[in-house]
Motif scaffolding. Structure first.
Motif, PDB file in Angstrom:
ATOM      1  N   LEU A 174       0.505  -0.960  -0.014  1.00  0.00           N
ATOM      2  CA  LEU A 174       0.025  -0.131  -0.295  1.00  0.00           C
ATOM      3  C   LEU A 174       0.322   1.260   0.146  1.00  0.00           C
ATOM      4  O   LEU A 174       0.569   1.927  -0.975  1.00  0.00           O
ATOM      5  CB  LEU A 174      -0.739  -0.203   1.341  1.00  0.00           C
ATOM      6  CG  LEU A 174      -1.467   1.372   1.759  1.00  0.00           C
ATOM      7  CD1 LEU A 174      -3.135   1.496  -0.234  1.00  0.00           C
ATOM      8  CD2 LEU A 174      -2.590   0.980   2.355  1.00  0.00           C
ATOM      9  N   ASN A 175       1.862   0.950   1.368  1.00  0.00           N
ATOM     10  CA  ASN A 175       2.658   2.228   0.848  1.00  0.00           C
ATOM     11  C   ASN A 175       3.113   2.809  -0.314  1.00  0.00           C
ATOM     12  O   ASN A 175       3.662   4.055  -0.447  1.00  0.00           O
ATOM     13  CB  ASN A 175       3.006   2.320   2.045  1.00  0.00           C
ATOM     14  CG  ASN A 175       2.920   2.325   3.396  1.00  0.00           C
ATOM     15  OD1 ASN A 175       2.227   3.112   3.743  1.00  0.00           O
ATOM     16  ND2 ASN A 175       3.864   1.020   4.343  1.00  0.00           N
ATOM     17  N   THR A 176       4.101   2.031  -1.536  1.00  0.00           N
ATOM     18  CA  THR A 176       4.126   1.504  -2.188  1.00  0.00           C
ATOM     19  C   THR A 176       3.661   2.483  -3.451  1.00  0.00           C
ATOM     20  O   THR A 176       3.669   3.219  -4.305  1.00  0.00           O
ATOM     21  CB  THR A 176       5.027   0.755  -2.641  1.00  0.00           C
ATOM     22  OG1 THR A 176       6.645   0.140  -1.510  1.00  0.00           O
ATOM     23  CG2 THR A 176       5.824   0.636  -4.103  1.00  0.00           C
ATOM     24  N   ALA A 196      -6.524   2.686  -0.800  1.00  0.00           N
ATOM     25  CA  ALA A 196      -7.028   2.030  -0.116  1.00  0.00           C
ATOM     26  C   ALA A 196      -7.541   1.813   0.546  1.00  0.00           C
ATOM     27  O   ALA A 196      -7.863   0.078   1.445  1.00  0.00           O
ATOM     28  CB  ALA A 196      -6.664   3.318   1.566  1.00  0.00           C
ATOM     29  N   LEU A 197      -9.291   1.304   0.091  1.00  0.00           N
ATOM     30  CA  LEU A 197      -9.717   0.914   1.055  1.00  0.00           C
ATOM     31  C   LEU A 197      -9.895  -0.116   0.062  1.00  0.00           C
ATOM     32  O   LEU A 197     -10.890  -1.366   0.308  1.00  0.00           O
ATOM     33  CB  LEU A 197     -11.665   1.975   0.143  1.00  0.00           C
ATOM     34  CG  LEU A 197     -11.631   2.982   1.621  1.00  0.00           C
ATOM     35  CD1 LEU A 197     -13.342   3.393   0.629  1.00  0.00           C
ATOM     36  CD2 LEU A 197     -11.784   2.464   2.007  1.00  0.00           C
ATOM     37  N   ARG A 255      -1.197   6.592   4.373  1.00  0.00           N
ATOM     38  CA  ARG A 255      -2.546   6.024   4.786  1.00  0.00           C
ATOM     39  C   ARG A 255      -1.918   5.094   6.206  1.00  0.00           C
ATOM     40  O   ARG A 255      -1.170   4.456   6.389  1.00  0.00           O
ATOM     41  CB  ARG A 255      -3.365   5.011   3.816  1.00  0.00           C
ATOM     42  CG  ARG A 255      -3.891   5.600   3.094  1.00  0.00           C
ATOM     43  CD  ARG A 255      -5.357   6.586   3.492  1.00  0.00           C
ATOM     44  NE  ARG A 255      -5.125   7.849   3.200  1.00  0.00           N
ATOM     45  CZ  ARG A 255      -6.750   8.057   2.276  1.00  0.00           C
ATOM     46  NH1 ARG A 255      -7.675   7.603   2.995  1.00  0.00           N
ATOM     47  NH2 ARG A 255      -6.659   9.255   1.883  1.00  0.00           N
ATOM     48  N   THR A 256      -3.065   3.907   6.973  1.00  0.00           N
ATOM     49  CA  THR A 256      -2.302   2.615   7.777  1.00  0.00           C
ATOM     50  C   THR A 256      -1.912   1.394   6.937  1.00  0.00           C
ATOM     51  O   THR A 256      -2.921   1.326   6.513  1.00  0.00           O
ATOM     52  CB  THR A 256      -3.393   2.444   8.534  1.00  0.00           C
ATOM     53  OG1 THR A 256      -3.825   4.100   9.509  1.00  0.00           O
ATOM     54  CG2 THR A 256      -2.696   1.233  10.272  1.00  0.00           C
ATOM     55  N   ASP A 257      -1.125   1.193   7.440  1.00  0.00           N
ATOM     56  CA  ASP A 257      -0.681   0.144   6.517  1.00  0.00           C
ATOM     57  C   ASP A 257      -1.788  -1.505   6.910  1.00  0.00           C
ATOM     58  O   ASP A 257      -2.177  -1.440   8.803  1.00  0.00           O
ATOM     59  CB  ASP A 257       0.661  -0.522   7.075  1.00  0.00           C
ATOM     60  CG  ASP A 257       1.333  -1.264   6.051  1.00  0.00           C
ATOM     61  OD1 ASP A 257       1.021  -2.513   6.765  1.00  0.00           O
ATOM     62  OD2 ASP A 257       2.144  -1.420   5.180  1.00  0.00           O
TER      63      ASP A 257
END
Length: 214
Positions: free
Chosen positions: A4-6, A85-86, A195-197
């Motif tokens: 997600l972070n990438t 993110a969702l 966002r939260t991992d």
């Protein structure tokens, strides 16, 4: 399975490259106001989840404090970072949460008809119209009115989308609520491009089981 972070970092680059030249510096300056900001007013772990019932896309009311649950606040379906993110949470979190007997709920201030389609997401998507729950949790902020024309040009009339007179949004936030309706974990992201991992959410959920056995 992507990271997600990438994926969020790649999206930041793509957005910067594709928005109109006159809009790019406005968005950049807006984001930089939030980088490193701490949401000091946000509720702390150990507090009770406010007892709100919110409508889903079909109009059914859902009691948010009914846990155990992972509650995700997002800005709106118009936000590409939120959508990314969702969908990551659906792919990476939802199967694990279902195995653990924990529900996943997403909340934005958009009106029910304008929330993400339930055809796209396999978990509840609720509308916190006028940000009443978000405000009770201390995770909302008001956008600079000077920025509204820029956002309106990109996504449409935010106030109309949200059915509200105030241009107020929640910070992207993830909460973990236990079976007693108590908040055991909260992670607030004033920088809306982060966002939260999913791994951090799962760790917080699994900690619930340890606390329950003590």
């Amino acid at each position: 399975m992507g990271d997600l972070n990438t994926d969020l970092a790649d999206l930041r680059v793509a957005v910067a490259e594709h928005v109109p030249a006159e809009v790019a510096p406005v968005l950049k300056a807006d984001r930089e106001k939030f980088v490193g900001l701490v949401a000091e007013a946000a509720v702390k772990p150990g507090a009770a989840m406010p007892d709100f019932t919110l409508p889903d896309a079909g109009g059914a009311r859902v009691r948010v404090a009914d846990g155990p649950a992972v509650v995700v606040f997002y800005r709106g379906a118009w936000c590409p970072y939120c959508n990314l993110a969702l969908r990551a949470y659906q792919q990476e979190l939802l199967p694990e949460l279902e195995n653990l007997g924990v529900k996943l709920v997403a909340i934005s201030p958009q009106l029910p008809d304008d929330s993400l389609s339930t055809k796209e997401l396999e978990f509840a998507v609720l509308s916190d119209v006028d940000n009443e729950l978000g405000r009770a949790l201390g995770i909302t902020f008001r956008q600079d009115p000077k920025l509204k024309p820029t956002f309106d040009a990109l996504i449409g009339d935010v106030e109309k989308i949200n059915g509200a007179r105030e241009w107020e949004l929640p910070y992207p936030t993830v909460l973990v609520v236990d079976g007693e309706g108590v908040i055991r974990y909260i992670d607030v992201h004033p920088d809306y491009t982060t966002r939260t991992d999913p791994a951090d959410v799962l760790a917080a959920v699994k900690a619930l089981r340890g606390n329950a056995s003590q």
